[in-house]
Scaffold this active site. Sequence first.
Site, PDB file in Angstrom:
ATOM      1  N   MET A  75      36.058 120.535  88.798  1.00  0.00           N
ATOM      2  CA  MET A  75      36.441 120.529  87.391  1.00  0.00           C
ATOM      3  C   MET A  75      37.558 119.531  87.100  1.00  0.00           C
ATOM      4  O   MET A  75      37.773 119.178  85.936  1.00  0.00           O
ATOM      5  CB  MET A  75      36.854 121.924  86.939  1.00  0.00           C
ATOM      6  CG  MET A  75      35.693 122.911  86.866  1.00  0.00           C
ATOM      7  SD  MET A  75      34.193 122.220  86.130  1.00  0.00           S
ATOM      8  CE  MET A  75      34.805 121.684  84.549  1.00  0.00           C
ATOM      9  N   ASP A  76      38.279 119.060  88.111  1.00  0.00           N
ATOM     10  CA  ASP A  76      39.206 117.955  87.872  1.00  0.00           C
ATOM     11  C   ASP A  76      38.433 116.671  87.614  1.00  0.00           C
ATOM     12  O   ASP A  76      38.704 115.937  86.661  1.00  0.00           O
ATOM     13  CB  ASP A  76      40.149 117.774  89.062  1.00  0.00           C
ATOM     14  CG  ASP A  76      41.338 118.709  89.010  1.00  0.00           C
ATOM     15  OD1 ASP A  76      41.573 119.310  87.946  1.00  0.00           O
ATOM     16  OD2 ASP A  76      42.028 118.853  90.019  1.00  0.00           O
ATOM     17  N   ASP A  77      37.455 116.383  88.475  1.00  0.00           N
ATOM     18  CA  ASP A  77      36.636 115.200  88.254  1.00  0.00           C
ATOM     19  C   ASP A  77      35.877 115.299  86.930  1.00  0.00           C
ATOM     20  O   ASP A  77      35.878 114.374  86.115  1.00  0.00           O
ATOM     21  CB  ASP A  77      35.622 115.035  89.400  1.00  0.00           C
ATOM     22  CG  ASP A  77      36.259 114.494  90.667  1.00  0.00           C
ATOM     23  OD1 ASP A  77      37.440 114.125  90.625  1.00  0.00           O
ATOM     24  OD2 ASP A  77      35.576 114.454  91.701  1.00  0.00           O
ATOM     25  N   GLN A 132      40.493 122.328  79.953  1.00  0.00           N
ATOM     26  CA  GLN A 132      39.983 121.996  81.284  1.00  0.00           C
ATOM     27  C   GLN A 132      38.962 123.016  81.790  1.00  0.00           C
ATOM     28  O   GLN A 132      37.876 122.659  82.224  1.00  0.00           O
ATOM     29  CB  GLN A 132      41.176 121.922  82.251  1.00  0.00           C
ATOM     30  CG  GLN A 132      40.833 121.736  83.699  1.00  0.00           C
ATOM     31  CD  GLN A 132      40.586 120.282  84.037  1.00  0.00           C
ATOM     32  OE1 GLN A 132      40.187 119.497  83.183  1.00  0.00           O
ATOM     33  NE2 GLN A 132      40.810 119.920  85.273  1.00  0.00           N
TER      34      GLN A 132
END
Length: 894
Positions: A185-187, A217
């Site tokens: 989920m960061d990418d 996010q």
Amino acid sequence: MIQPEALALTGPRPLDGIRVLDFTWVRAGPWCTRWLGALGAEVVKVEWPQNPSTRGAGGGGSTPAGLPTNLNTDGHFSDTNANKLSVTLNTRTPRGQDLVRRLVAVSDVVIENFAYGVLERWGLSYEEMKKLREDIIYISMSGFGHTGRDRDYQTMGPIAQALSGMTYLSGLPGEQPAGWGWSYMDDTGGMYGVITTLSAIYHRQMTGRGQHVDKSQWITGVQLNGAAFLDIQANGRSTMREGYPAGNRAHWPGTPLVNNYRGPTVAPHNAYRTRPWGYNDWVTIACFSDDEWRRLVGVMDSPAWATDSKFATLEGRLTHQEEMDEGIQAWANSLGKYEIMHRCQMAGIHSMPVQDAKDRVDNDLQMRHRRMYREIEHPVLGKWSLQNAPFHLSETPAYNHRPGPMIGQHNREIYEGLLGINHEELVNGFQDGTFWPRDLSMDDYPYLREMIEDASPVQWCGMANGADSKPAPTQAEREAGTGGPFEGLRILELANEKGQWCGKLMADLGADVVKIEPPGGQSTRTVGPFYEDVPNRERSLYFWHYNTSKRGITLDIETEDGRALFRRMAADADVVLESYKPGYLRSLGLGYEDLKQDNPGLVMCSLTDFGQTGPWKDYECSDLNHLAAGGQMAKCGYDDDDVPGAPPIAPGGGQAWHMGSHFATIALMAALNHRASTGVGQYIDSSVHDACALTTEGHINFYVYTGRVANRTTGRGGGINWSPKAQHRCSDGKYINAGILNRISPQQLQVLAKWMDEHGMAGDLLDEKYSDAAVINENKDHLNDMLIAFFGSITRDEAYHGGQRRGFNMGAVRAPDEVLEDPHLEDRDFWEEVSYPEIGKTFRHPGPAGIWKDSPWRISHRAPMVGEHNEDVLCGELGLSKAELAVLAESGVV
């Protein structure tokens, strides 16, 4: 300075003339602004040395051997922050805040991924920014968004995955969720940041209006659970069920035969161990038809067990799946993973190896052909490979033109050259703590001393003042744009599972997407689950999920009449999105070079498994195969002490198709932004494989800079070093993701100890000795044991909310059923009520990850039925008579 490697690629880029003020940190935000820079934006990164994010001194962990660990020697930071300028600034001081305001005034876009309220405390709310620049675009990327009851909560990749249902998608039946083992989920949050920004820039080009987009996010991940939410509502089927998730299989043996949201239910569909039996010596094989199974039997030299009639049909292979997989495994034991891939692909069988970071850099011939890793020189690190874009834009290529900046490298250029302060002010700023902490030595950064001592005039070589030089929109354009940002655009979609998500994203953002299917409907309509479990092309919940807001027509483009009609439609379209095999449309006279003759402004995007060229371009690939070759499975799975001998896991939900579509959407939006100011169209060659290979957080960087390959870890982030377990079982049998011991301070430990003491479980944690960080580090195992016991004594939601209210970054591992009931999503009006008048029902579909304040995202209507808009489009727009349409239907053209 533009690097020599980039000189061959110089030319116009989609975001030329756009300045981005970058306040982002860690991964999601910087990953977003990195790609804006690659697309031509001038990105000014604002940093502070005492809060260095992923720079080496901040725990990045990818400093090459032989170099000191300081703020300029972390390779992961350099790759994640390529294409940017860096200034240092203490934003907590009045002088620092004044300079921030001056930077905002000359910028087009402001992006930050702080917790809610940080910029407001600087006096920089969106309303205040608008006073500095009326058409400013403000993209906030906080964990929970700026509205909703939980907006003050914190998150990071694994926490976002846990909360959104994504962690639950990955694992083996009967075991705890495996999670992703890295921060998907960061990418992906970064990719949505790019999509959000490009849509807002396009909207401003059309209307002259800026806006605030409030992105969350963790909510980004809710959309990516496939058809699960519709299945829960339409069929009353819980995801908390026997056999789900099904590991790497489409169906887990011995459990009810229902679709598991990873495409068609087929067998075999699994990963198999190969020679020489190393950690990542695995290969994936999937057969999508009886004929493909027969070809696999032939590739295996027709062993007696495989020729048994009980395996001849899908029903038989599903019934005897364990025996079948044992037989395939016995064959795979004798060969290497690339040899199996080659043999299978030569026979037209879906097979790809599990590739770790080393494989993708050293052994992946397709990525080498597409030049996914190109060297660029860093002033301190030296020459290293940076990751490149997974799409090729024919007219405005995206490319890395500089490595990640040294900290404060561009202070003189920006402050003296762009903002016009005098050199004495710059020197004073270093001395008074505005540009550098007074208690931090600059000995490791001699260039800072040099810029202080150099009083020569500074010539600003960058953009003058954001996008002020662009033509102003007309009054009519300013008054338009009350819908989504791409309102008024026409997109022709000829896409299957590879590109339908891209089409949906554009349609929900306002574009008129016309989905063109063959007569009888597209194959994706045959994928379950189905409404009320009745298989029918009009009842596929999978199709319903991925095709909202589109119109639909049927057309056989292999007929001359069909091709003629398509050419007429393409002559007036803005975009053609297609996912056929490379060269197919060109063979029909419908390639980009053919279509642009009648429409020079056309943007055409081909989203294929491996791109248009290269040794693997014609390989057969599925979601499972892509997650193997792209690197996801090399990190997704379990710690050995959690599930000994567990295979690498491919998370469900069609994630490879999502990754491919995210980058294709970015490429499309970039091309449309370029066309809006120039009128020039172009061709886009986008690859699912390349997109997947880019979406593994820091794995490539860790290998490139240190030669190390990450192992699989249950529910943790993507770091390369050992870390305490982060996923813990609670008293109700559910799990909390809480890696709070990784970098806990003495002050934070005291907060944790007091919380545990309320439950009589603080033990010795209130002892004075734990005020020493070294003692905490020496006792990590003891602390971890106490934390496990504490979480085991309270419920998951007590842990989640109790921890967040005390400032701990932690999240509940939730099934999609539970996500559907989340009150924070209700606060943000997340769910979209979509009417299905044919059955007299309304279902909730996942809404947007962000809230567009000026160009709203919305689902305008349900997915189209087969040929539902034939008359509207072919008669109403192309001018055919109903009689002509009837003749075309009788002849099989529509």
